[in-house]
Structure formats: structure tokens, C-alpha cells
Write a protein that holds these residues in place. Structure first.
Motif, PDB file in Angstrom:
ATOM      1  N   ILE A 144      -6.667   8.570  -3.781  1.00  0.00           N
ATOM      2  CA  ILE A 144      -6.110   8.625  -2.306  1.00  0.00           C
ATOM      3  C   ILE A 144      -4.603   8.725  -2.416  1.00  0.00           C
ATOM      4  O   ILE A 144      -3.808   8.581  -3.541  1.00  0.00           O
ATOM      5  N   ARG A 145      -4.044   9.801  -1.437  1.00  0.00           N
ATOM      6  CA  ARG A 145      -2.504  10.081  -1.589  1.00  0.00           C
ATOM      7  C   ARG A 145      -1.784   9.027  -1.362  1.00  0.00           C
ATOM      8  O   ARG A 145      -2.043   8.041  -0.453  1.00  0.00           O
ATOM      9  N   ALA A 149      -2.147   5.829   1.867  1.00  0.00           N
ATOM     10  CA  ALA A 149      -2.773   4.532   1.283  1.00  0.00           C
ATOM     11  C   ALA A 149      -2.690   3.353   2.036  1.00  0.00           C
ATOM     12  O   ALA A 149      -3.727   2.629   2.094  1.00  0.00           O
ATOM     13  N   TYR A 150      -1.833   3.216   3.350  1.00  0.00           N
ATOM     14  CA  TYR A 150      -2.043   2.160   4.036  1.00  0.00           C
ATOM     15  C   TYR A 150      -3.382   2.553   5.040  1.00  0.00           C
ATOM     16  O   TYR A 150      -3.691   1.330   5.710  1.00  0.00           O
ATOM     17  N   ASP A 151      -3.799   3.482   5.008  1.00  0.00           N
ATOM     18  CA  ASP A 151      -4.972   3.921   5.832  1.00  0.00           C
ATOM     19  C   ASP A 151      -6.105   2.985   5.146  1.00  0.00           C
ATOM     20  O   ASP A 151      -7.265   2.810   5.976  1.00  0.00           O
ATOM     21  N   HIS A 152      -6.157   2.731   4.074  1.00  0.00           N
ATOM     22  CA  HIS A 152      -7.134   1.917   3.317  1.00  0.00           C
ATOM     23  C   HIS A 152      -7.196   0.510   3.166  1.00  0.00           C
ATOM     24  O   HIS A 152      -8.016  -0.005   2.449  1.00  0.00           O
ATOM     25  N   ILE A 153      -6.080  -0.007   3.581  1.00  0.00           N
ATOM     26  CA  ILE A 153      -6.046  -1.586   3.747  1.00  0.00           C
ATOM     27  C   ILE A 153      -6.648  -2.187   5.025  1.00  0.00           C
ATOM     28  O   ILE A 153      -6.327  -1.735   6.387  1.00  0.00           O
ATOM     29  N   ALA A 154      -7.233  -3.064   4.715  1.00  0.00           N
ATOM     30  CA  ALA A 154      -8.102  -4.056   5.879  1.00  0.00           C
ATOM     31  C   ALA A 154      -7.127  -5.054   6.158  1.00  0.00           C
ATOM     32  O   ALA A 154      -6.749  -5.561   7.314  1.00  0.00           O
ATOM     33  N   GLY A 155      -6.515  -5.747   5.198  1.00  0.00           N
ATOM     34  CA  GLY A 155      -5.981  -6.975   5.482  1.00  0.00           C
ATOM     35  C   GLY A 155      -5.078  -7.435   4.290  1.00  0.00           C
ATOM     36  O   GLY A 155      -5.096  -6.846   3.081  1.00  0.00           O
ATOM     37  N   LEU A 156      -4.242  -8.577   4.378  1.00  0.00           N
ATOM     38  CA  LEU A 156      -3.145  -8.976   3.425  1.00  0.00           C
ATOM     39  C   LEU A 156      -3.428 -10.378   3.265  1.00  0.00           C
ATOM     40  O   LEU A 156      -3.905 -11.284   4.291  1.00  0.00           O
ATOM     41  N   THR A 157      -3.180 -10.934   2.221  1.00  0.00           N
ATOM     42  CA  THR A 157      -3.582 -12.343   1.802  1.00  0.00           C
ATOM     43  C   THR A 157      -2.527 -12.855   0.780  1.00  0.00           C
ATOM     44  O   THR A 157      -1.637 -11.845   0.251  1.00  0.00           O
ATOM     45  N   LEU A 158      -2.586 -13.949   0.368  1.00  0.00           N
ATOM     46  CA  LEU A 158      -1.447 -14.379  -0.646  1.00  0.00           C
ATOM     47  C   LEU A 158      -2.307 -14.853  -2.112  1.00  0.00           C
ATOM     48  O   LEU A 158      -3.562 -15.191  -1.979  1.00  0.00           O
ATOM     49  N   CYS A 159      -1.748 -14.682  -3.100  1.00  0.00           N
ATOM     50  CA  CYS A 159      -2.147 -15.047  -4.360  1.00  0.00           C
ATOM     51  C   CYS A 159      -1.199 -15.842  -5.219  1.00  0.00           C
ATOM     52  O   CYS A 159       0.047 -15.401  -5.159  1.00  0.00           O
ATOM     53  N   ASN A 160      -1.776 -16.927  -5.769  1.00  0.00           N
ATOM     54  CA  ASN A 160      -0.975 -17.492  -6.918  1.00  0.00           C
ATOM     55  C   ASN A 160      -1.761 -17.105  -8.156  1.00  0.00           C
ATOM     56  O   ASN A 160      -3.060 -17.605  -8.440  1.00  0.00           O
ATOM     57  N   GLU A 161      -1.217 -16.268  -8.800  1.00  0.00           N
ATOM     58  CA  GLU A 161      -1.755 -15.594 -10.157  1.00  0.00           C
ATOM     59  C   GLU A 161      -1.725 -16.382 -11.337  1.00  0.00           C
ATOM     60  O   GLU A 161      -1.034 -16.159 -12.212  1.00  0.00           O
ATOM     61  N   GLY A 162      -2.300 -17.548 -11.305  1.00  0.00           N
ATOM     62  CA  GLY A 162      -1.859 -18.588 -12.233  1.00  0.00           C
ATOM     63  C   GLY A 162      -2.630 -18.240 -13.703  1.00  0.00           C
ATOM     64  O   GLY A 162      -3.409 -17.049 -13.805  1.00  0.00           O
ATOM     65  N   ARG A 227       2.012   1.730  -1.800  1.00  0.00           N
ATOM     66  CA  ARG A 227       1.300   2.886  -1.569  1.00  0.00           C
ATOM     67  C   ARG A 227       1.077   3.671  -3.035  1.00  0.00           C
ATOM     68  O   ARG A 227       0.034   4.181  -3.303  1.00  0.00           O
ATOM     69  N   GLU A 228       1.917   3.340  -3.950  1.00  0.00           N
ATOM     70  CA  GLU A 228       1.785   4.038  -5.080  1.00  0.00           C
ATOM     71  C   GLU A 228       0.841   3.345  -6.162  1.00  0.00           C
ATOM     72  O   GLU A 228      -0.109   3.852  -6.899  1.00  0.00           O
ATOM     73  N   GLU A 229       0.658   2.082  -5.889  1.00  0.00           N
ATOM     74  CA  GLU A 229      -0.473   1.180  -6.518  1.00  0.00           C
ATOM     75  C   GLU A 229      -1.552   1.767  -6.142  1.00  0.00           C
ATOM     76  O   GLU A 229      -2.572   1.887  -6.889  1.00  0.00           O
ATOM     77  N   THR A 235      -6.959   6.964  -8.767  1.00  0.00           N
ATOM     78  CA  THR A 235      -7.129   7.998  -9.459  1.00  0.00           C
ATOM     79  C   THR A 235      -8.374   7.898 -10.505  1.00  0.00           C
ATOM     80  O   THR A 235      -9.100   8.527 -10.900  1.00  0.00           O
ATOM     81  N   PHE A 236      -8.213   6.477 -11.167  1.00  0.00           N
ATOM     82  CA  PHE A 236      -9.369   6.486 -12.088  1.00  0.00           C
ATOM     83  C   PHE A 236     -10.583   5.547 -11.748  1.00  0.00           C
ATOM     84  O   PHE A 236     -11.643   5.413 -12.530  1.00  0.00           O
ATOM     85  N   THR A 237     -10.518   4.843 -10.533  1.00  0.00           N
ATOM     86  CA  THR A 237     -11.695   4.175 -10.045  1.00  0.00           C
ATOM     87  C   THR A 237     -11.673   4.191  -8.501  1.00  0.00           C
ATOM     88  O   THR A 237     -10.767   4.288  -7.904  1.00  0.00           O
ATOM     89  N   THR A 238     -12.904   4.505  -8.153  1.00  0.00           N
ATOM     90  CA  THR A 238     -13.319   4.087  -6.521  1.00  0.00           C
ATOM     91  C   THR A 238     -12.824   2.702  -5.957  1.00  0.00           C
ATOM     92  O   THR A 238     -13.322   1.888  -6.448  1.00  0.00           O
ATOM     93  N   LEU A 239     -11.876   2.828  -5.055  1.00  0.00           N
ATOM     94  CA  LEU A 239     -11.510   1.718  -4.454  1.00  0.00           C
ATOM     95  C   LEU A 239     -12.542   1.443  -3.300  1.00  0.00           C
ATOM     96  O   LEU A 239     -12.885   2.551  -2.552  1.00  0.00           O
ATOM     97  N   MET A 240     -13.184   0.161  -3.038  1.00  0.00           N
ATOM     98  CA  MET A 240     -14.314  -0.207  -2.403  1.00  0.00           C
ATOM     99  C   MET A 240     -13.738  -1.327  -1.473  1.00  0.00           C
ATOM    100  O   MET A 240     -12.903  -2.084  -1.673  1.00  0.00           O
TER     101      MET A 240
END
Length: 286
Positions: A144-145, A149-162, A227-229, A235-240
Motif C-alpha cells: 500500500i502506498r 494508507a488511510y483508505d485502508h483504515i476502518a477504525g481507531l481504538t486504544l491500547c495499553n500495550e502491557g 501512513r508509513e507504518e 510490503t512484507f505481509t498482506t493486511l487484512m
């Protein structure tokens, strides 16, 4: 207010629906073709859920259910590490800003829902917090260019990455085992639909422990913007649809204090991003 989509458990059953004042409007029975919110996202059905919920009464009042992570069965959860300038400096290893982003996977079982305790295991007590914004992929894509990139986002949430800090040091190039203890982190409370680039471009992330602000920064300062993420990962995996990218945490995690300020039972951690919500979790021993 943007529509808030959630997955909850009540009466031994997991259902999805829309969060409103006073509780949740369950919608799973209205859409039997979509078993989970992941299937709703894949079918482009979030708008159908929002329209169906309009004017409906609450089916599950507050206090009658528990939150699960919003997308309960993602194919992939990928996390971006050391993604704020001050975080890179925290490592004190003399390295310059990295050329490529650091990535690691997390398993869905390592996360719990809003309002549920983060679990400190008996094997190690270095449980730490990391407040982050997470994006949920809505449209599949490979290579994805960044500008798309933003065209591929459905939604936003929050994470506590413990994180169990001592366990990320068990190997030379591997943090996976420190990042995947069961119920050591949280995602939620819900997912808000992504409709405007400003939701990310102007987003702020704040983490509080027992009411004390520990982390506070804006996503525009990220070393690797979202966008860069998306471009790099795809590039290496298909985002689903339903995949989750946890985008990076600011400075201020407990490990970086002297002495470290790790989480203990009874602590309450809040991760907040205006326009998305507040993810709140206590801490308990296993």
C-alpha cells in the motif's frame, strides 16, 4: 459523537453492537451473516450497524456486561516499538534515529477488554504500561502506498500495550515473550469509525496511573507516521480486515523511572485519546 462499535460478553454470550449513553445496543442478531465485528468490517458493514442502531433502545445497560477487545479474532496484531524521539533517547545506547521501524507481534489472548484487570504473573513482577493509539484495518492490501494508507483504515481504538519488562531481555533480538503474557495488556473500550485524517494527524495520547499523568504526547511527533507504518508493514505481509496496528507509545513508561515504577495490584491505568475514548484497567495478580 462518532459511532462507537464494541464487542461485549453478557449471559455467557459474546455479541457486538453500538455503545450509547446508558449501555450497548446489541446488533448481532440483526446481522446473522456476520459472526463477529471482524466480519462486519470485512463486509464494509459498519454503516449498516450505525443506521440500524439509530433510535433503538439499549439492550444491555451499563453494569450488565463486560467489554471484550473490539475485534475479538484479528488475524494479526502488529506493534511498532520506539516510535517517539524521546523514547529512542530513553534507551541511552547512543544510536541515532532508526532508519527502519521496530516491529513485533502480539497475540489476541495477551489483551483483555476495558474494565478488566491487567494480570501480573507470579513468574515476574515487572508489569509495565504503554498507552497507544491502535488502528483497525478495514480494506485488504499489499504494498500500500503511504498516500493511500488511510483508505485502508476502518477504525481507531486504544491500547495499553502491557509488558513484562524482564522477559523482553531474555534474548538478544526478541521481545515476543515479554509482550505476550495472557491478559497483560488491554484494547478498547470500543472502536470509533475512521472518517477524517485529522482523527490521527491531530491526535493526542495520554496515560495516567492512579490519576497521575505519566505519558502525554501527540501522534504528529512519531518517528514513523501511521501512513508509513501501513506502507512498510504491507510490503512484507498482506493486511487484512480486522488486523490491528498498535502505533507506538510516548516516553514515560514505568521502566524509565529511577527506580522503576512498575504496576502493582490495585493500580488503575487510563489511556485516553480525545475523540476516541478512555481505556481503563485495574491490575491484579494471577
Amino acid at each position: 459523537m462518532r459511532t462507537r462499535f464494541a464487542t461485549i460478553e453478557a449471559g455467557g454470550r459474546q455479541v457486538y453492537g453500538v455503545v450509547v449513553e446508558g449501555g450497548v445496543i446489541a446488533l448481532s442478531d440483526d446481522f446473522p451473516q456476520w459472526r463477529t465485528l471482524r466480519e462486519v468490517i470485512a463486509a464494509g458493514g459498519l454503516g449498516d450497524l450505525a443506521r440500524t442502531a439509530a433510535g433503538r433502545a439499549v439492550t444491555h445497560p451499563e453494569g450488565s456486561f463486560t467489554f471484550s477487545i473490539p475485534v475479538p479474532d484479528p488475524e494479526k496484531i502488529l506493534c511498532v516499538g520506539v516510535n517517539f524521539p524521546d523514547r529512542n533517547a530513553e534507551y541511552r545506547d547512543g544510536t541515532e534515529q532508526p532508519k527502519y521501524m521496530s516491529l513485533f507481534p502480539r497475540f489476541a489472548r495477551s489483551f483483555t477488554g476495558h474494565g478488566q484487570p491487567l494480570i501480573r504473573p507470579p513468574e515476574n513482577h515487572t508489569l509495565d504500561y504503554e498507552g497507544e493509539v491502535a488502528v483497525v484495518i478495514g480494506k485488504p492490501g499489499r504494498r500500500i502506498r503511504a498516500e493511500d494508507a488511510y483508505d485502508h483504515i476502518a477504525g481507531l481504538t486504544l491500547c495499553n500495550e502491557g509488558t513484562i519488562r524482564d522477559w523482553v531481555r531474555h534474548a538478544k533480538f526478541n521481545v515476543t515473550q515479554g509482550k505476550n503474557w495472557d491478559c497483560s495488556g488491554a484494547i478498547g473500550p470500543w472502536m470509533v469509525a475512521f472518517e477524517d485524517p485529522a482523527q490521527l494527524d491531530q491526535a493526542r495520547i495520554i496515560t495516567r496511573v492512579n490519576g497521575e499523568v505519566r505519558q502525554d504526547d501527540v501522534l504528529s511527533r512519531m518517528i514513523f507516521p501511521i501512513r508509513e507504518e501501513i506502507a512498510y508493514i504491507s510490503t512484507f505481509t498482506t493486511l487484512m480486515p480486522g488486523d490491528i496496528i498498535v502505533t507506538g507509545t510516548p516516553t514515560g513508561a514505568g521502566a524509565r523511572f529511577d527506580p522503576p515504577r512498575y504496576l502493582v495490584p490495585g493500580d488503575v491505568v487510563e489511556v485516553e485519546a480525545p475523540g476516541i475514548g478512555i481505556l481503563r484497567n485495574g491490575v491484579a495478580d494471577e
